[in-house]
Design a protein around this motif. Sequence first.
Motif, short mmCIF file in Angstrom:
data_model
loop_
_atom_site.label_atom_id
_atom_site.label_comp_id
_atom_site.label_asym_id
_atom_site.label_seq_id
_atom_site.Cartn_x
_atom_site.Cartn_y
_atom_site.Cartn_z
N VAL A 20 53.33 26.03 13.09
CA VAL A 20 52.77 27.25 13.66
C VAL A 20 53.82 28.33 13.81
N ASP A 21 55.10 27.92 13.88
CA ASP A 21 56.16 28.92 14.09
C ASP A 21 56.81 29.36 12.77
N SER A 22 56.24 28.93 11.63
CA SER A 22 56.78 29.37 10.33
C SER A 22 56.49 30.85 10.12
N SER A 23 57.46 31.56 9.61
CA SER A 23 57.25 32.98 9.31
C SER A 23 56.39 33.12 8.07
N PRO A 24 55.73 34.27 7.90
CA PRO A 24 54.95 34.49 6.68
C PRO A 24 55.77 34.28 5.41
N LYS A 25 57.05 34.67 5.46
CA LYS A 25 57.91 34.50 4.28
C LYS A 25 58.13 33.03 3.98
N ASP A 26 58.37 32.24 5.02
CA ASP A 26 58.59 30.79 4.83
C ASP A 26 57.33 30.13 4.28
N LEU A 27 56.17 30.55 4.80
CA LEU A 27 54.90 29.97 4.33
C LEU A 27 54.69 30.28 2.85
N GLU A 28 54.91 31.54 2.49
CA GLU A 28 54.73 31.93 1.09
C GLU A 28 55.71 31.19 0.18
N LYS A 29 56.95 31.05 0.64
CA LYS A 29 57.95 30.35 -0.17
C LYS A 29 57.57 28.89 -0.37
N ALA A 30 57.06 28.25 0.69
CA ALA A 30 56.65 26.84 0.58
C ALA A 30 55.50 26.69 -0.42
N LEU A 31 54.53 27.60 -0.34
CA LEU A 31 53.39 27.54 -1.26
C LEU A 31 53.81 27.84 -2.69
N GLN A 32 54.71 28.79 -2.87
CA GLN A 32 55.20 29.10 -4.21
C GLN A 32 55.90 27.89 -4.83
#
Length: 305
Positions: A20-32
Motif C-alpha cells: 500500500v505504501d508503494s509509490s506510483p513509480k514503483d508500481l509502474e516499474k514492477a508491472l513493466q
Amino acid sequence: MSSARVIETIRECVFLAKAVDSSPKDLEKALQTLASITRVSPQNRTLLAQTDGAIPLLASLTNASSSIVQTLSLLILFNLSLNADLKQSLADMEIIYHLNSRISSPTSDSSKLASSLICSLAMLDKNKAKFGVAGTVQLLVKAVSTSLDYDSHHLLSCLAELVHFHGNCTLAVRTGAIPVLLQVVQSTGSEDLAGTALAVLSLLARFDEGLSALKSTDQIVLWMLRVLKGRSLLSKEGAADILIRLFDDSEECVKEALMLPEFSAVMADLSVRGSVRVRDKADLILRKIANVNLPSTVEGNALYI
C-alpha cells in the motif's frame, strides 16, 4: 536469467505491486518488469501464474485509476493467456467482470487490450459460455453501436470469436446485433471494419436465430447487393456467404434477388472477375437462382428485367 532469479524477481515485483505504501513509480516499474519477463517466455508466464496472489492482484489493477497501470496489468494478463494451459484458470468470473468494465469504454487503449484478452481466452471453447453468462456479448454489441465513428475492429473481432458458440449467438441477436452490424457496414469508410462486421453477420447466420433475424430484415438482399457492388473483396466474401445461407433457407429471398435489376449481372461479373473465393461463391449463387421454380408472374418480371 536463471529460473531462481526469475522467481525472485517475480516475487519482488508482486510484493511491490501489493504494498500500500508503494509509490506510483514503483508500481509502474514492477508491472513493466513483469510485462517484460512474460512477453517471450512461456516458462516465466507459468512461474508468475503460480505465484500466490499474483493473478487476483493483476485483475484488480485493471480497474486502477491510473491508465498506465490499467494497460500494464492487462498486458501482463494477455501475456499469461498465450499459454494454452492457463486460459481456463484465467477466465474466472472476477477477471471477466473486470474485462467487461474495460470494454465499456471502447475508445481507450485498455479497451483494446481487454478485447484482445477476451479473444485469447475465448479461443478455448470451454470459456466462451462463461463470457455469455457474464454479459460480455451484450456489452460488446452496445459498445459497437456507440462507437461507429471510431476504430471498433477490436470489439468486432472479440464478438466474432464469442459468437462461434450457439448460446452467445442467441444473446447477440436478442441484443440487436444484426441492425448494429449492418449499420457499421453502411456507415464506415473502413473496409477492414466493414469486412469484419460482415464476417460476424455470416457467423450469426449459421444458427437459426441469426438467419431468422437476417431474413426478417427489410431489403436484406439489397443490402448485400450494395456490398457486392462497391466494397472490398473481404466484404464481398462475407456478403456472398450470407446470401448463400439466405437462399438455402428462403425462396422469398431468391425472389427478392430476381426482382433487383442488377443482381444477376453483378453475380455474373463477380463469377468472372472476383477473387477465387468470391468467384466460387458468385457461381454458386447463380446456380441456386437458376434452380428455383418461380410463379409465372414473378418469372415474367424477372425475364423482363
